[in-house]
Design an enzyme around this catalytic site. Sequence first.
Site, PDB file in Angstrom:
ATOM      1  N   TYR A   1      39.583  44.647  34.102  1.00 43.46           N
ATOM      2  CA  TYR A   1      39.825  43.619  35.122  1.00 43.46           C
ATOM      3  C   TYR A   1      41.116  42.868  34.814  1.00 43.46           C
ATOM      4  O   TYR A   1      41.949  42.633  35.708  1.00 43.46           O
ATOM      5  CB  TYR A   1      38.637  42.661  35.149  1.00 43.46           C
TER       6      TYR A   1
ATOM      7  N   GLU B   1      33.819  33.414  42.754  1.00 42.36           N
ATOM      8  CA  GLU B   1      34.110  32.260  41.895  1.00 42.36           C
ATOM      9  C   GLU B   1      33.006  31.208  42.034  1.00 42.36           C
ATOM     10  O   GLU B   1      32.615  30.582  41.048  1.00 42.36           O
ATOM     11  CB  GLU B   1      35.470  31.653  42.249  1.00 42.36           C
TER      12      GLU B   1
ATOM     13  N   TRP C   1      32.039  35.168  33.572  1.00 44.95           N
ATOM     14  CA  TRP C   1      32.689  36.028  34.553  1.00 44.95           C
ATOM     15  C   TRP C   1      32.272  37.479  34.355  1.00 44.95           C
ATOM     16  O   TRP C   1      32.189  38.241  35.320  1.00 44.95           O
ATOM     17  CB  TRP C   1      34.204  35.872  34.470  1.00 44.95           C
TER      18      TRP C   1
END
Length: 216
Positions: A23, A45, A53
């Site tokens: 990522y 988010e 995350w």
Amino acid sequence: MIVGDDGLARPLWASRDPLMREYYDTEWGMPVRDERGLFERLSLEAFQSGLSWATILRKRPAFREAFADFDPDRVALFDDDDRARLLADAGIVRNRSKIDATIQNARAVVGLRDDGGLADLIWSFRPGETPRPETMADVPTTSPESLALSKSLKSHGFTFVGPTTMHALMEAVGIVDTHLVGSHRRGSSGVWAEPVPGPAAATASPLRTASTGSGS
């Protein structure tokens, strides 16, 4: 910074987990300017709040399936049956407030089209300069621009768009570059060019070139 077996420097958070590393190397901080892409990232988010995350990334395929590939027009039509379906979906984060916010935000995205659209609004808060963090301690979690973006989105009916969440969004979609100085990704977005050191900068003592920014 950690130098990987490929010789590339990354922050610690992007160095250990292969998914996070991919990522970081391919997506984080690259410009996103399309409505659907921004709606997806804004939604993820919001779901990430209070979680890691990495958890969100692992669930991303399930999120895309559950939320119609983050097509705002389709999500805006979600009803009570869809809410019940989402709350029963173990593949996503089953948080009622965040699910409701995603549906509400889809409707707000559709409503923004007559006023320039989501992409124009979000990118209008790009600051005049970007941070240049040298350590993770230098990375800001909010900014005047993320606070202003948060207020603007809320005025258009968005929820779960606080200034910290919006700063994370701005980092993720390239509006600011908070890659650490020395990272192989620093300046790679094309939005923020790295300054070319002049003679004075090249000879300056490191103790006299402290960064004022932040990074990840």
